[in-house]
Design an enzyme around this catalytic site. Structure first.
Site, PDB file in Angstrom:
ATOM      1  N   CYS A 199     -29.522  47.096 -60.691  1.00 38.92           N
ATOM      2  CA  CYS A 199     -29.018  48.033 -59.681  1.00 38.92           C
ATOM      3  C   CYS A 199     -27.493  48.029 -59.671  1.00 38.92           C
ATOM      4  CB  CYS A 199     -29.559  47.684 -58.300  1.00 38.92           C
ATOM      5  SG  CYS A 199     -31.259  48.216 -58.077  1.00 38.92           S
ATOM      6  N   CYS A 383     -13.443  51.438 -70.496  1.00 37.14           N
ATOM      7  CA  CYS A 383     -14.624  51.820 -69.700  1.00 37.14           C
ATOM      8  C   CYS A 383     -14.548  51.040 -68.392  1.00 37.14           C
ATOM      9  CB  CYS A 383     -15.913  51.558 -70.467  1.00 37.14           C
ATOM     10  SG  CYS A 383     -16.181  49.823 -70.870  1.00 37.14           S
TER      11      CYS A 383
END
Ligand SMILES: [Zn+2]
Length: 425
Positions: A199, A383
């Site tokens: 998650c 990133c």
């Protein structure tokens, strides 16, 4: 000593249960005398423990090692700003005690593993799996099968969740003569390490654990009361985006290594080895710690970077990587280079570095054309934390780009070292 009578205060508190013929005085006493263990006091554990406490389940164990961090508050409704940095089991205990002083809350500040799981669950009637990692799920499953405890399972990811009850020692209500399956009947093998994002990596909509956890609490209450049709042998999935529930039949696998006819697993095994991943993700632990520190110090916490601005112990690869400080110098000196942010647009919207062009890793091949002709130029890719940009770098090098580097630590490190206080997500 089991409780055999309700006092006036309790009658008043539980009267909406007492007038239900399916619960009544007898059922409420069953709830008060029940002992349930919720493994995980996170997104699922919060609604589960709140509703079970409110319902008057007499003894509730909570097992979790984590502390409350600011990013928990989007869904973990037991906690508030004042609990940040506090142990979850402790903060939860206070909130639950306030909700219902009748209930005994037992705090287990442990990482559930093969050494402690049998001892941990042996005195409880129902076990609830509200964890978020595969080693713990297999561990809890095997221990529940071995000690014949029902395991009320839930899991969530992004907008999807699922609920079922694993109980190979109990009848499958849909198949007379058959017993229920276990987690291993459904998932005999763990997924390849790294193939299923958590998650933390993939995100989760905040109300989803509320819905799934509440369904788990409902199954727990049904099991304690012995009413209704328990979700044994049935897996119900929920899509938040479609508001759609689907139910699938699950059957016990007679060849299952733990609940099958000839089990080969009769005691807990090494689950980290079996799953190929650690129970506690060191990256998410570090993230929690940093989040809590930032929340407590207003972003002025000591990060303790090394002389190059990298976290201590970082295995920097100079041939492949560039540090955020080096990138900052390139930008400050207005050096000519192509700066690529290879995250997704929604991540770019959370935080970005001015001057970086968004080319999501997923779309890299569509951008080969526009990069053509720049094979000899300096290219820097970043990133979130350095994984995807390294992949991007490798792909560009394979395509003949000579001077491509990945920014170590990604924008998360940038937002600590170069832009302190910038969003961490
Ligand atoms: Zn099984």
């Amino acid at each position: 000593m089991p409780v055999s009578q309700l006092n006036t205060e309790q009658i008043n508190r539980y009267k909406r249960h007492l007038i239900l013929p399916e619960v009544g005085m007898e059922g409420q006493l069953k709830l008060i005398n029940a002992k349930v263990l919720c493994i995980g006091a996170g997104g699922l554990g919060c609604p589960i423990s709140l509703y079970l406490t409110a319902a008057g389940v007499g003894t509730i164990g909570l097992a979790d090692i984590d502390v409350v961090s600011p990013s928990n508050l989007q869904r973990q409704i037991l906690f508030g700003v004042s609990s940040i940095g506090e142990e979850k089991v402790k903060a939860a205990g206070k909130r639950l005690k306030d909700l219902n002083p009748d209930v005994k809350i037992i705090e287990h500040k442990v990482v559930v593993n093969s050494d402690n799981v049998l001892d941990l669950i042996k005195d409880y009637d129902v076990i609830i799996d509200g964890t978020d990692n595969f080693p713990t799920r297999y561990c809890v499953n095997d221990a529940c099968v071995i000690l014949k405890k029902p395991n009320v399972y839930g899991s969530i990811f992004r907008f999807e969740g699922m609920v079922t009850v694993f109980a190979p020692h109990l009848p499958n209500p849909d198949r007379p003569g058959e017993h229920g399956p276990c987690y291993r009947c459904m998932y005999p093998e763990p997924p390849d390490p790294g193939s299923v994002p958590s998650c933390a990596e993939g995100g989760v909509v905040g109300v989803l654990p509320g819905i799934i956890g509440t369904l788990q609490a409902n199954e727990v209450i049904k099991l304690i009361l012995g009413i209704g049709r328990p979700a044994i042998g049935r897996l119900t999935t929920f899509s938040a985006l479609d508001l759609e529930f689907k139910t699938f039949k699950l059957r016990r696998d007679p060849a299952c290594p733990v609940c099958g006819d000839h089990p080969t697993i009769t005691k807990p095994i090494d689950y980290e080895e079996f799953c190929g991943v650690p129970t506690l993700d060191p990256k998410s632990l570090a993230e929690t710690e940093a989040e809590v520190r930032t929340a407590k110090t207003g972003g002025n916490g000591q990060h303790g970077f090394d002389a190059n601005g990298l976290p201590p112990g970082y295995a920097f690869k100079p041939d492949w990587e560039i540090t955020p400080r080096q990138v900052k110098s390139l930008l400050d000196e207005k050096k000519d280079f192509i700066f690529i942010d290879c995250r997704l647009p929604n991540e770019y919207a959370i935080t970005n570095i001015p001057g970086a062009k968004l080319i999501p890793l997923q779309q890299i091949t569509q951008h080969f054309g526009e990069l053509k002709g720049h094979e000899n130029e300096k290219i820097v890719v970043h990133c979130k934390s350095g994984g995807r940009s390294m992949q991007f770098t490798q792909i560009l090098r394979q395509q003949g780009f000579k001077d491509v580097k990945s920014m170590a630590g990604g924008i998360l490190l940038w937002n600590k070292d170069i832009n302190p206080g910038g969003p961490q997500y």
